[in-house]
Design a protein around this motif. Structure first.
Motif, PDB file in Angstrom:
ATOM      1  N   ARG A   1       0.846  -1.189   0.000  1.00 46.00           N
ATOM      2  CA  ARG A   1       0.000   0.000   0.000  1.00 46.00           C
ATOM      3  C   ARG A   1       0.883   1.241   0.000  1.00 46.00           C
ATOM      4  O   ARG A   1       1.991   1.239   0.536  1.00 46.00           O
ATOM      5  N   ASN A   2       0.341   2.300  -0.611  1.00 48.64           N
ATOM      6  CA  ASN A   2       1.053   3.574  -0.690  1.00 48.64           C
ATOM      7  C   ASN A   2       1.058   4.260   0.659  1.00 48.64           C
ATOM      8  O   ASN A   2       0.032   4.335   1.324  1.00 48.64           O
ATOM      9  N   LEU A   3       2.208   4.796   1.028  1.00 51.13           N
ATOM     10  CA  LEU A   3       2.310   5.673   2.186  1.00 51.13           C
ATOM     11  C   LEU A   3       2.541   7.108   1.717  1.00 51.13           C
ATOM     12  O   LEU A   3       2.125   8.049   2.370  1.00 51.13           O
ATOM     13  N   SER A   4       3.227   7.231   0.590  1.00 45.14           N
ATOM     14  CA  SER A   4       3.461   8.522  -0.056  1.00 45.14           C
ATOM     15  C   SER A   4       3.769   8.225  -1.525  1.00 45.14           C
ATOM     16  O   SER A   4       3.661   7.086  -1.959  1.00 45.14           O
ATOM     17  N   GLU A   5       4.199   9.241  -2.249  1.00 49.26           N
ATOM     18  CA  GLU A   5       4.496   9.044  -3.671  1.00 49.26           C
ATOM     19  C   GLU A   5       5.644   8.060  -3.883  1.00 49.26           C
ATOM     20  O   GLU A   5       5.655   7.315  -4.852  1.00 49.26           O
ATOM     21  N   THR A   6       6.588   8.018  -2.958  1.00 51.35           N
ATOM     22  CA  THR A   6       7.764   7.157  -3.122  1.00 51.35           C
ATOM     23  C   THR A   6       7.868   6.055  -2.077  1.00 51.35           C
ATOM     24  O   THR A   6       8.679   5.149  -2.227  1.00 51.35           O
ATOM     25  N   ASP A   7       7.079   6.132  -1.004  1.00 52.03           N
ATOM     26  CA  ASP A   7       7.189   5.159   0.088  1.00 52.03           C
ATOM     27  C   ASP A   7       5.979   4.224   0.099  1.00 52.03           C
ATOM     28  O   ASP A   7       4.841   4.673  -0.031  1.00 52.03           O
ATOM     29  N   PHE A   8       6.272   2.937   0.303  1.00 52.02           N
ATOM     30  CA  PHE A   8       5.234   1.907   0.264  1.00 52.02           C
ATOM     31  C   PHE A   8       5.453   0.937   1.420  1.00 52.02           C
ATOM     32  O   PHE A   8       6.589   0.632   1.769  1.00 52.02           O
ATOM     33  N   GLU A   9       4.349   0.470   1.983  1.00 50.39           N
ATOM     34  CA  GLU A   9       4.431  -0.596   2.976  1.00 50.39           C
ATOM     35  C   GLU A   9       4.143  -1.905   2.261  1.00 50.39           C
ATOM     36  O   GLU A   9       3.104  -2.064   1.626  1.00 50.39           O
ATOM     37  N   VAL A  10       5.080  -2.837   2.367  1.00 55.00           N
ATOM     38  CA  VAL A  10       4.920  -4.176   1.811  1.00 55.00           C
ATOM     39  C   VAL A  10       4.761  -5.129   2.990  1.00 55.00           C
ATOM     40  O   VAL A  10       5.557  -5.093   3.931  1.00 55.00           O
ATOM     41  N   THR A  11       3.714  -5.959   2.942  1.00 59.73           N
ATOM     42  CA  THR A  11       3.460  -6.908   4.026  1.00 59.73           C
ATOM     43  C   THR A  11       3.514  -8.329   3.490  1.00 59.73           C
ATOM     44  O   THR A  11       2.836  -8.663   2.517  1.00 59.73           O
ATOM     45  N   LEU A  12       4.342  -9.143   4.117  1.00 61.35           N
ATOM     46  CA  LEU A  12       4.462 -10.565   3.808  1.00 61.35           C
ATOM     47  C   LEU A  12       3.768 -11.322   4.935  1.00 61.35           C
ATOM     48  O   LEU A  12       4.156 -11.199   6.100  1.00 61.35           O
ATOM     49  N   SER A  13       2.723 -12.072   4.583  1.00 56.17           N
ATOM     50  CA  SER A  13       1.978 -12.839   5.582  1.00 56.17           C
ATOM     51  C   SER A  13       2.257 -14.327   5.385  1.00 56.17           C
ATOM     52  O   SER A  13       2.146 -14.836   4.274  1.00 56.17           O
ATOM     53  N   LEU A  14       2.608 -14.989   6.472  1.00 55.94           N
ATOM     54  CA  LEU A  14       2.870 -16.430   6.454  1.00 55.94           C
ATOM     55  C   LEU A  14       1.956 -17.097   7.472  1.00 55.94           C
ATOM     56  O   LEU A  14       1.844 -16.626   8.612  1.00 55.94           O
ATOM     57  N   GLU A  15       1.304 -18.173   7.055  1.00 60.56           N
ATOM     58  CA  GLU A  15       0.458 -18.953   7.954  1.00 60.56           C
ATOM     59  C   GLU A  15       0.919 -20.396   7.867  1.00 60.56           C
ATOM     60  O   GLU A  15       0.879 -20.998   6.792  1.00 60.56           O
ATOM     61  N   CYS A  16       1.386 -20.941   8.988  1.00 63.38           N
ATOM     62  CA  CYS A  16       1.954 -22.282   9.021  1.00 63.38           C
ATOM     63  C   CYS A  16       1.162 -23.142  10.004  1.00 63.38           C
ATOM     64  O   CYS A  16       0.985 -22.759  11.153  1.00 63.38           O
ATOM     65  N   THR A  17       0.731 -24.305   9.529  1.00 66.08           N
ATOM     66  CA  THR A  17      -0.017 -25.237  10.367  1.00 66.08           C
ATOM     67  C   THR A  17       0.623 -26.609  10.259  1.00 66.08           C
ATOM     68  O   THR A  17       0.927 -27.063   9.155  1.00 66.08           O
ATOM     69  N   ALA A  18       0.815 -27.264  11.411  1.00 62.93           N
ATOM     70  CA  ALA A  18       1.364 -28.618  11.439  1.00 62.93           C
ATOM     71  C   ALA A  18       0.420 -29.507  12.224  1.00 62.93           C
ATOM     72  O   ALA A  18      -0.110 -29.105  13.262  1.00 62.93           O
ATOM     73  N   GLY A  19       0.203 -30.698  11.715  1.00 60.39           N
ATOM     74  CA  GLY A  19      -0.656 -31.639  12.421  1.00 60.39           C
ATOM     75  C   GLY A  19      -1.012 -32.821  11.552  1.00 60.39           C
ATOM     76  O   GLY A  19      -0.582 -32.922  10.397  1.00 60.39           O
ATOM     77  N   LYS A  20      -1.805 -33.698  12.130  1.00 65.14           N
ATOM     78  CA  LYS A  20      -2.282 -34.891  11.432  1.00 65.14           C
ATOM     79  C   LYS A  20      -3.786 -34.947  11.594  1.00 65.14           C
ATOM     80  O   LYS A  20      -4.297 -34.736  12.691  1.00 65.14           O
ATOM     81  N   ASP A  21      -4.440 -35.219  10.502  1.00 63.55           N
ATOM     82  CA  ASP A  21      -5.896 -35.306  10.496  1.00 63.55           C
ATOM     83  C   ASP A  21      -6.481 -34.012  11.061  1.00 63.55           C
ATOM     84  O   ASP A  21      -6.191 -32.945  10.563  1.00 63.55           O
ATOM     85  N   ASP A  22      -7.286 -34.112  12.113  1.00 63.76           N
ATOM     86  CA  ASP A  22      -7.893 -32.920  12.703  1.00 63.76           C
ATOM     87  C   ASP A  22      -7.141 -32.421  13.932  1.00 63.76           C
ATOM     88  O   ASP A  22      -7.581 -31.495  14.592  1.00 63.76           O
ATOM     89  N   GLU A  23      -6.012 -33.045  14.250  1.00 64.71           N
ATOM     90  CA  GLU A  23      -5.251 -32.671  15.439  1.00 64.71           C
ATOM     91  C   GLU A  23      -4.116 -31.727  15.050  1.00 64.71           C
ATOM     92  O   GLU A  23      -3.144 -32.131  14.421  1.00 64.71           O
ATOM     93  N   ILE A  24      -4.244 -30.479  15.436  1.00 62.83           N
ATOM     94  CA  ILE A  24      -3.216 -29.485  15.125  1.00 62.83           C
ATOM     95  C   ILE A  24      -2.126 -29.561  16.188  1.00 62.83           C
ATOM     96  O   ILE A  24      -2.401 -29.466  17.387  1.00 62.83           O
ATOM     97  N   ALA A  25      -0.879 -29.744  15.737  1.00 57.95           N
ATOM     98  CA  ALA A  25       0.255 -29.717  16.662  1.00 57.95           C
ATOM     99  C   ALA A  25       0.606 -28.268  16.996  1.00 57.95           C
ATOM    100  O   ALA A  25       0.787 -27.908  18.155  1.00 57.95           O
ATOM    101  N   PHE A  26       0.716 -27.423  15.953  1.00 59.19           N
ATOM    102  CA  PHE A  26       0.937 -25.997  16.177  1.00 59.19           C
ATOM    103  C   PHE A  26       0.454 -25.206  14.977  1.00 59.19           C
ATOM    104  O   PHE A  26       0.299 -25.728  13.883  1.00 59.19           O
TER     105      PHE A  26
END
Length: 162
Positions: free
Chosen positions: A56-81
């Motif tokens: 997204r623009n903050l000004s004419e030359t400055d921009f905020e870049v956001t990197l989103s990471l979503e990590c899920t570990a588990g087996k079947d319906d049991e989420i470890a983390f």
């Protein structure tokens, strides 16, 4: 070296990029089955990683870049983390054609932020009692193209107002 020898027409500024700031916008780690999830288990849980990039623009030359990471570990319906991170940076771009700014921000921006975000996720998972999660490098060019194709497809399928 002159501008002309570096590939830019004489009198035209070279593109410049500066990362002005980097920061965690949001970080969450959940270990819903602790301490049971920490018991030694001979099977490796399935790990799913979701990636999203925004700018997204903050000004004419400055921009905020956001990197989103979503990590899920588990087996079947049991989420470890589950770990979620929104890691952002303020990037100043100069001397770049307007049509090149968005692709640059959505490809090179997250590429600059990724090593730091990867380390934050690895540390959060390790601090949660698991081996550090070392996320493989991400092809941000392919991700950009996929999102561009998805947006174009959605635009073509949208009903046209008369």
């Amino acid at each position: 070296m002159t501008d002309a020898t570096m590939g830019a027409p004489e009198g035209q500024a070279q593109p410049s990029v500066r990362v002005l700031a980097q920061y965690v916008k949001d970080l969450s780690f959940e270990n819903p089955r602790a301490p049971l999830s920490l018991q030694t288990n001979n099977t490796t849980p399935a790990i799913n990683i979701g990636v999203n990039v925004g700018a997204r623009n903050l000004s004419e030359t400055d921009f905020e870049v956001t990197l989103s990471l979503e990590c899920t570990a588990g087996k079947d319906d049991e989420i470890a983390f589950q770990a979620e991170l929104a890691y952002a940076g303020v990037i100043r771009v100069g001397g770049m054609k307007p049509e090149h700014v968005q692709p640059f921000l959505l490809i090179e921006g997250p590429r600059l932020l990724f090593p730091f975000a990867r380390q934050i996720i690895a540390d959060a998972v390790r601090n949660g009692g698991f081996p550090p999660l070392m996320i493989d490098p991400i092809d941000f060019v392919a991700l950009y193209r996929k999102n561009l194709e998805r947006a174009q497809s959605a635009q073509q399928q949208a009903p046209k107002a008369n």
